[in-house]
Motif scaffolding. Structure first.
Motif, PDB file in Angstrom:
ATOM      1  N   VAL A  75      -4.787  84.325-123.288  1.00 14.68           N
ATOM      2  CA  VAL A  75      -5.926  83.410-123.415  1.00 14.68           C
ATOM      3  C   VAL A  75      -5.551  82.026-122.895  1.00 14.68           C
ATOM      4  N   ALA A  76      -4.353  81.551-123.248  1.00 11.35           N
ATOM      5  CA  ALA A  76      -3.893  80.254-122.752  1.00 11.35           C
ATOM      6  C   ALA A  76      -3.762  80.277-121.229  1.00 11.35           C
ATOM      7  N   ALA A  77      -3.224  81.376-120.684  1.00 12.94           N
ATOM      8  CA  ALA A  77      -3.099  81.497-119.231  1.00 12.94           C
ATOM      9  C   ALA A  77      -4.469  81.508-118.568  1.00 12.94           C
ATOM     10  N   LEU A  78      -5.441  82.169-119.202  1.00  9.30           N
ATOM     11  CA  LEU A  78      -6.795  82.197-118.647  1.00  9.30           C
ATOM     12  C   LEU A  78      -7.408  80.801-118.628  1.00  9.30           C
ATOM     13  N   LEU A  79      -7.186  80.030-119.690  1.00 14.56           N
ATOM     14  CA  LEU A  79      -7.700  78.659-119.725  1.00 14.56           C
ATOM     15  C   LEU A  79      -7.057  77.801-118.628  1.00 14.56           C
ATOM     16  N   VAL A  80      -5.739  77.956-118.460  1.00 16.39           N
ATOM     17  CA  VAL A  80      -5.057  77.222-117.390  1.00 16.39           C
ATOM     18  C   VAL A  80      -5.606  77.629-116.031  1.00 16.39           C
ATOM     19  N   LEU A  81      -5.823  78.926-115.845  1.00 14.58           N
ATOM     20  CA  LEU A  81      -6.353  79.416-114.571  1.00 14.58           C
ATOM     21  C   LEU A  81      -7.758  78.881-114.315  1.00 14.58           C
ATOM     22  N   ILE A  82      -8.582  78.824-115.362  1.00 18.63           N
ATOM     23  CA  ILE A  82      -9.937  78.274-115.206  1.00 18.63           C
ATOM     24  C   ILE A  82      -9.871  76.811-114.795  1.00 18.63           C
ATOM     25  N   ILE A 134      -8.866  96.852-110.496  1.00 15.88           N
ATOM     26  CA  ILE A 134      -9.040  95.472-110.945  1.00 15.88           C
ATOM     27  C   ILE A 134      -7.690  94.857-111.289  1.00 15.88           C
ATOM     28  N   VAL A 135      -6.841  95.643-111.957  1.00 18.34           N
ATOM     29  CA  VAL A 135      -5.512  95.154-112.314  1.00 18.34           C
ATOM     30  C   VAL A 135      -4.686  94.895-111.056  1.00 18.34           C
ATOM     31  N   VAL A 136      -4.712  95.840-110.120  1.00 19.15           N
ATOM     32  CA  VAL A 136      -3.964  95.675-108.872  1.00 19.15           C
ATOM     33  C   VAL A 136      -4.474  94.461-108.095  1.00 19.15           C
ATOM     34  N   ALA A 137      -5.795  94.272-108.069  1.00 18.52           N
ATOM     35  CA  ALA A 137      -6.363  93.128-107.350  1.00 18.52           C
ATOM     36  C   ALA A 137      -5.923  91.815-107.976  1.00 18.52           C
ATOM     37  N   ALA A 138      -5.908  91.754-109.312  1.00 14.66           N
ATOM     38  CA  ALA A 138      -5.480  90.524-109.979  1.00 14.66           C
ATOM     39  C   ALA A 138      -4.034  90.197-109.645  1.00 14.66           C
ATOM     40  N   LEU A 139      -3.186  91.210-109.641  1.00 12.73           N
ATOM     41  CA  LEU A 139      -1.784  90.990-109.297  1.00 12.73           C
ATOM     42  C   LEU A 139      -1.627  90.611-107.828  1.00 12.73           C
ATOM     43  N   GLN A 140      -2.443  91.214-106.973  1.00 16.26           N
ATOM     44  CA  GLN A 140      -2.318  90.947-105.546  1.00 16.26           C
ATOM     45  C   GLN A 140      -2.825  89.559-105.165  1.00 16.26           C
ATOM     46  N   VAL A 141      -3.723  88.980-105.971  1.00 13.14           N
ATOM     47  CA  VAL A 141      -4.124  87.593-105.716  1.00 13.14           C
ATOM     48  C   VAL A 141      -2.911  86.679-105.828  1.00 13.14           C
ATOM     49  N   ALA A 142      -2.119  86.885-106.890  1.00 12.87           N
ATOM     50  CA  ALA A 142      -0.905  86.083-107.050  1.00 12.87           C
ATOM     51  C   ALA A 142       0.076  86.346-105.911  1.00 12.87           C
ATOM     52  N   SER A 143       0.207  87.607-105.511  1.00  9.67           N
ATOM     53  CA  SER A 143       1.110  87.936-104.399  1.00  9.67           C
ATOM     54  C   SER A 143       0.637  87.311-103.096  1.00  9.67           C
ATOM     55  N   ALA A 144      -0.682  87.319-102.878  1.00  5.12           N
ATOM     56  CA  ALA A 144      -1.219  86.727-101.648  1.00  5.12           C
ATOM     57  C   ALA A 144      -0.985  85.218-101.616  1.00  5.12           C
ATOM     58  N   ILE A 145      -1.179  84.545-102.753  1.00  3.48           N
ATOM     59  CA  ILE A 145      -0.936  83.107-102.811  1.00  3.48           C
ATOM     60  C   ILE A 145       0.540  82.802-102.555  1.00  3.48           C
ATOM     61  N   SER A 146       1.419  83.605-103.157  1.00  4.75           N
ATOM     62  CA  SER A 146       2.862  83.395-102.954  1.00  4.75           C
ATOM     63  C   SER A 146       3.253  83.650-101.505  1.00  4.75           C
ATOM     64  N   VAL A 160       0.488  80.919-110.045  1.00  7.35           N
ATOM     65  CA  VAL A 160       0.965  82.303-109.941  1.00  7.35           C
ATOM     66  C   VAL A 160       1.267  82.890-111.319  1.00  7.35           C
ATOM     67  N   VAL A 161       1.920  82.116-112.189  1.00 10.66           N
ATOM     68  CA  VAL A 161       2.247  82.611-113.525  1.00 10.66           C
ATOM     69  C   VAL A 161       0.980  82.872-114.337  1.00 10.66           C
ATOM     70  N   ALA A 162       0.002  81.970-114.252  1.00 10.93           N
ATOM     71  CA  ALA A 162      -1.251  82.165-114.983  1.00 10.93           C
ATOM     72  C   ALA A 162      -1.963  83.433-114.528  1.00 10.93           C
ATOM     73  N   ILE A 163      -2.023  83.662-113.225  1.00  7.52           N
ATOM     74  CA  ILE A 163      -2.669  84.873-112.712  1.00  7.52           C
ATOM     75  C   ILE A 163      -1.921  86.117-113.172  1.00  7.52           C
ATOM     76  N   ASN A 164      -0.611  86.092-113.130  1.00  7.61           N
ATOM     77  CA  ASN A 164       0.174  87.262-113.535  1.00  7.61           C
ATOM     78  C   ASN A 164       0.008  87.562-115.032  1.00  7.61           C
ATOM     79  N   LEU A 165      -0.024  86.530-115.861  1.00  7.11           N
ATOM     80  CA  LEU A 165      -0.202  86.748-117.291  1.00  7.11           C
ATOM     81  C   LEU A 165      -1.581  87.334-117.597  1.00  7.11           C
ATOM     82  N   VAL A 166      -2.602  86.824-116.929  1.00  6.76           N
ATOM     83  CA  VAL A 166      -3.943  87.378-117.112  1.00  6.76           C
ATOM     84  C   VAL A 166      -3.993  88.826-116.614  1.00  6.76           C
ATOM     85  N   ALA A 167      -3.357  89.097-115.486  1.00  5.91           N
ATOM     86  CA  ALA A 167      -3.345  90.465-114.942  1.00  5.91           C
ATOM     87  C   ALA A 167      -2.604  91.421-115.870  1.00  5.91           C
TER      88      ALA A 167
END
Length: 302
Positions: A29-36, A220-232, A281-288
């Motif tokens: 939840v904290a990671a989601l708030l940071v991501l928002i 959906i899970v793979v896409a969430a993780l891949q967003v972080a990978s794409a940014i990195s 990247v950490v926020a996206i990974n925690l949410v994923a």
């Protein structure tokens, strides 16, 4: 079962169960708030940034490499996070850099998801030679390191937002294709698919009306993780000088601009963009990770 309990079960919709299960992890939840907050800062960067770092006419080279908290030479603004070697306000550059990095990561992920999902569902449902052809192409794609494929494509096509999106889509689509194919192989053997075939429904309707909704949770899970990978990966390519142009700096390019000054005490030029990239990247990974736990049918059944 009592009447209040039965009423609660009746009102317990899938969306409410999802929200309840996701809220079980305070870290997520904290990671989601940071991501928002990061996404909102990226969307409204032109409104909240003290300076437009892309407007080279308004940059003063005399303000280059100022420490955090120093005032501009003309006294019109305070550089809270300092400036880089071109006199750009680091806070403004980071806000715009996050905007580009997030946009590139999300757009490339959506396009790669659409391509990989379509090919994976076609391979999983049709089988035979079509499945073998698509999966062998995906295997060849996955045999090469993503950064190597991206470097080759960018070396051939040049720099630019559209070029880097094409490179990221190229290295991502195979992950979705394999995930969609493996899920479709399981789903096509179930009774609801056999019933749809018995009713004479077309293959396209069966795939996109019946198979697709049941294949989406793992994707959906793979896409969430891949967003972080794409940014990195975009940050890595920009750091190496093959990503976005200098006039549109992303987080990777901002880190690269200050890398040569790290040992001279001007840490802020690379440090603050690096912190922004790390938080994103950490926020996206925690949410994923929490999405993976919530959408995992085995965990839901426990």
């Amino acid at each position: 079962m009592s009447a209040p309990a039965a009423a609660r079960d009746a009102a317990d919709t899938p969306l409410r169960r999802f929200v309840r299960d996701f809220r079980a992890s305070r870290i997520a939840v904290a990671a989601l708030l940071v991501l928002i907050l990061i996404v909102l800062a990226a969307l409204f960067a032109p409104l909240i940034a003290p300076q437009n770092p892309y407007d080279l006419q308004h940059l003063d080279i005399l303000d280059s490499r100022l420490e955090p908290g120093q005032v501009a030479g003309d006294g019109h603004m305070v550089y809270l996070l300092g400036t880089d070697d071109q006199g750009r306000d680091m806070l403004s550059a980071i806000l715009y850099g996050v905007r580009i990095s997030v946009a590139v990561g999300v757009i490339s992920t959506v396009i790669a998801l659409a391509i990989g999902l379509t090919l994976g569902l076609a391979a999983g449902y049709a089988g035979g030679r079509l499945e073998a052809l698509i999966m062998r192409i995906a295997d060849i794609q996955l045999a090469f390191p993503p950064i190597l494929v991206a470097l080759i494509l960018l070396a051939l096509t040049g720099r630019g937002v559209d070029k880097i999106i094409i490179a990221l889509v190229t290295v991502q689509w195979a992950y979705y294709a394999r995930t969609a194919r493996s899920t479709a192989l399981v789903e096509r053997k179930k009774e609801y698919v056999e019933a749809a075939r018995a009713l004479g429904l077309s293959a396209l309707r069966i795939v996109f009306r019946h198979l697709l909704p049941n294949c989406m949770p793992p994707l959906i899970v793979v896409a969430a993780l891949q967003v972080a990978s794409a940014i990195s990966l975009e940050a890595t390519l920009s750091f190496l000088g093959l990503g976005l142009p200098v006039t549109e700096p992303s987080l990777g390019l901002l880190i690269s601009n200050g890398f040569q000054y790290l040992l001279s005490g001007r840490y802020w030029i690379s440090f603050y963009p690096g912190i922004a990239l790390l938080l994103t990247v950490v926020a996206i990974n925690l949410v994923a990770d929490q999405l993976r736990d919530v959408l995992n049918p085995r965990l839901q059944s426990q």
